[in-house]
Design an enzyme around this catalytic site. Structure first.
Site, PDB file in Angstrom:
ATOM      1  N   PHE A 273      23.848 -75.597 130.361  1.00 30.18           N
ATOM      2  CA  PHE A 273      22.672 -75.505 129.422  1.00 30.18           C
ATOM      3  C   PHE A 273      21.677 -76.706 129.869  1.00 30.18           C
ATOM      4  CE2 PHE A 273      25.962 -73.603 126.877  1.00 30.18           C
ATOM      5  CZ  PHE A 273      25.251 -72.576 126.319  1.00 30.18           C
ATOM      6  N   ASP A 274      20.633 -76.212 129.720  1.00 28.66           N
ATOM      7  CA  ASP A 274      19.526 -77.651 129.755  1.00 28.66           C
ATOM      8  C   ASP A 274      19.450 -78.157 128.309  1.00 28.66           C
ATOM      9  OD1 ASP A 274      17.228 -79.128 130.450  1.00 28.66           O
ATOM     10  OD2 ASP A 274      15.878 -77.686 129.155  1.00 28.66           O
TER      11      ASP A 274
END
Length: 625
Positions: free
Chosen positions: A313-314
């Site tokens: 995940f960013d």
């Protein structure tokens, strides 16, 4: 000759296929009711329109690469049926196969335009300083050590170092950071990033192909080139299916001397349901995903997603809202209540264009509505804060460096209290009224309320979450702790995210990447599956992704993972059923119980069953989601 055949097959694309299928379907209906034109069976129309492309594909594959795919067996069944005069069986087989091919084509992604958009994002002009004169030149003509001036709102044309001036730079394109970064003399700046406020002069350090934005383009290109496509299962099995079918047909003819039985074997072993098994399930699952806010851009994306073991995940805009919010108002003075202090801060910040100032004003209005306050003598110090007269009082709002510049002392207690927020990745804005520190505001990029439950559901599905962020270590640790994420990587540039994903893949782990920024585009391409946030995501991130989360509702992500696994189970059942039915039919054909027409109807019943079973995915909803 081969090139001409390939061009013919490519003509018109999907629209051509649909038109030909409609005409063929009408022709087959007429053939069923024995409606002919001058004694010519109307099934010939389906044979010509649907059958010839199949035969040509088979011939091209055999001649150019000796590639035995499902269309080889279909071609044999077609020619055999025509040879014994069973024209309806031939036309019907060709129609079913082309219908399956159309369904598969409809799941194939549109051509990505991400790289082209990155190229358009590349700065086109630069403001060259020479002999105290400004000259506009092409960005590609900038040389190392040239002095470039950048005005507020302009994109930085090349990588360099600031030699005079102060400003704030929006670096989201490179790092994904949610807030602009203050820059002063001696600091480095990157091409493609945006100058927010002050004018500054810079010395060019990396130009042309060496610049940051060009490196980003190369990263996207290299990541895209390494993503392999899943080969259609029917084609993977086709070689053995062809060998078995031909062997059975030849042996039956040799033993019984009845060519009709051999032709029937070829017809019933024609892999219609086998070919339909995968695309129908993918289309149904894609329809289900669409209802839950996902746009499937790559036909095999759900197949790849089913085997994912980790999702990277960013942080900014994905697990968080991507914009600062006032999370704490700390009043240090007996002269003001929290609301009044907040109002004074909002009043002075209403004249600022800084994202932090806008966040303070917006949050105050959400909490208390519009306000009217007299503000005069507004002054802004880039990278420090602002100063003005509010209701005849001198008010400052800024960081600790601004307090130092204005000779305003900060007590050890307050400094220690605020340091904990800074270490967590928050920003502290001190409010000074008439030379006294009256309080401070804490602004934080807050976690989406649904993020924690989403991560927990992923764990239930045996999928681990990994945090990749351009923010510093403390901010990353704070978010990871709130969301119970064990693996995290901070201060990641685009190439860092790419390397991390590549490391996982070398360990034979299937990786999904979810992000929203331009800086995420290479990682989205490199990952086995890339998912972009469609609402807040950049166009380039969306174009680099296999799947787009249209409304940014990340709580639906576990459903998508569970759906992909259910789709694979459906495909496997479809394939097993199809092969089982085919082997049963071939035994009946060898014994003479089935003739070509009845055999075609039997295996068409199998195709219908496969379609119905796949259609159940349209409304499927897993209990764990």
């Amino acid at each position: 000759m081969i090139e001409k055949l390939e061009k013919f097959l490519e003509w018109g694309g999907i629209k051509r296929e649909i038109i030909l299928l409609i005409i063929s379907a009408i022709a087959l209906l007429l053939s069923i009711f024995d409606i002919n034109i001058q004694y010519i069976d109307m099934a010939w129309i389906a044979i010509v329109l649907c059958g010839i492309p199949i035969i040509l594909e088979a011939v091209i594959g055999l001649i150019t690469a000796f590639d035995i795919k499902a269309d080889v067996l279909v071609s044999l069944a077609l020619l055999a049926s025509i040879f014994i005069g069973e024209y309806f069986a031939a036309g019907e087989v060709a129609f079913i196969m082309q219908l399956g091919a159309l369904l598969e084509d409809l799941t194939v992604a549109k051509a990505n335009a991400g790289i082209e958009k990155l190229v358009r994002l590349t700065p086109q002009v630069a403001r060259l300083l020479k002999n105290n004169q400004e000259e506009m030149i092409s960005a590609k003509d900038v040389q190392i050590d040239d002095v470039i001036r950048v005005l507020p709102g302009e994109m930085i044309p090349v990588d360099g170092v600031i030699i005079s001036g102060e400003t704030s730079i929006n670096q989201a394109v490179m790092t994904g950071e949610s807030l602009p970064v203050d820059k002063k003399t001696g600091d480095e700046v990157s091409s493609g990033t945006v100058n927010q406020f002050g004018t500054f002069d810079m010395r060019a350090v990396k130009v042309g192909e060496d610049s940051s934005i060009q490196r980003m383009i190369r990263l996207v290109q290299s990541a895209n080139a390494n993503k392999a496509k899943i080969v259609n299962i029917a084609d993977r099995w086709a070689t053995w299916v062809v060998i078995i079918a031909l062997t059975a047909a030849i042996l039956t003819w040799f033993v019984t001397g009845e060519i009709l039985r051999s032709v029937t074997i070829l017809v019933v072993f024609c892999p219609c349901s086998l070919v339909l098994a995968t695309p129908t399930a993918i289309m149904a699952a894609s329809g289900n995903a669409t209802e839950h806010g996902f746009l499937i851009r790559e036909g095999d994306a759900l197949e790849r997603l089913s085997s994912v073991s980790k999702i990277t995940f960013d942080k900014t805009g994905t697990l968080t809202y991507g914009k600062p919010q006032v999370t704490l108002i700390k009043n240090l003075s007996d002269n003001y209540e929290d609301k009044e202090l907040f109002k004074i801060a909002a009043a002075i910040e209403s004249y600022s264009q800084h994202p932090l100032g806008k966040a303070i004003v917006s949050d105050y209005k959400k909490a208390y509505g519009e306000f009217q306050v007299s503000v005069e003598n507004f002054q802004m110090s880039v990278g420090l804060g602002i100063k003005a007269t509010v209701n005849n009082q001198t008010v400052l709002a800024g960081n600790k460096d601004m307090l130092y510049k204005e000779n305003i002392s900060l007590s050890k207690t307050v400094e220690n209290d605020t340091q904990q927020y800074i270490q967590q990745g928050s920003t502290v804005i001190y409010i000074v009224i008439n030379q006294g520190v009256s309080g401070y505001l804490v602004l934080t990029d807050t976690v989406r309320k649904e993020s924690l439950s989403m991560i927990e559901k992923l764990h239930q599905l045996k999928v681990d979450a990994v945090l990749l962020t351009g923010d510093h270590q403390n901010a990353a640790k704070t978010i990871a702790k709130q969301l119970n994420i064990q693996e995290l990587y901070a201060k990641c540039l685009p190439e860092d995210k790419l390397k991390i994903i590549d490391t996982y893949q070398k360990q034979k782990q299937e990786i999904c990447m979810i992000g929203d920024g331009i800086n995420d585009a290479p990682a989205l391409k490199k990952a086995n599956v890339g998912i972009a946030m469609g609402g807040i995501g950049s166009d380039i991130a969306v174009d680099a992704a296999d799947i787009v989360l249209v409304h940014d509702e990340i709580q639906e992500l576990p459903h998508l993972i569970a759906l992909s696994k259910k789709m694979i189970r459906t495909i496997r059942f479809n394939l097993s059923f199809s092969m089982g039915l085919n082997f049963l039919a071939i035994i009946l054909a060898m014994t003479g119980i089935l003739n070509p027409v009845i055999g075609a109807l039997v295996h068409n019943a199998g195709s219908v069953f496969v379609i119905i079973n796949s259609a159940l995915l349209l409304k499927w909803r897993g209990k764990e989601c």
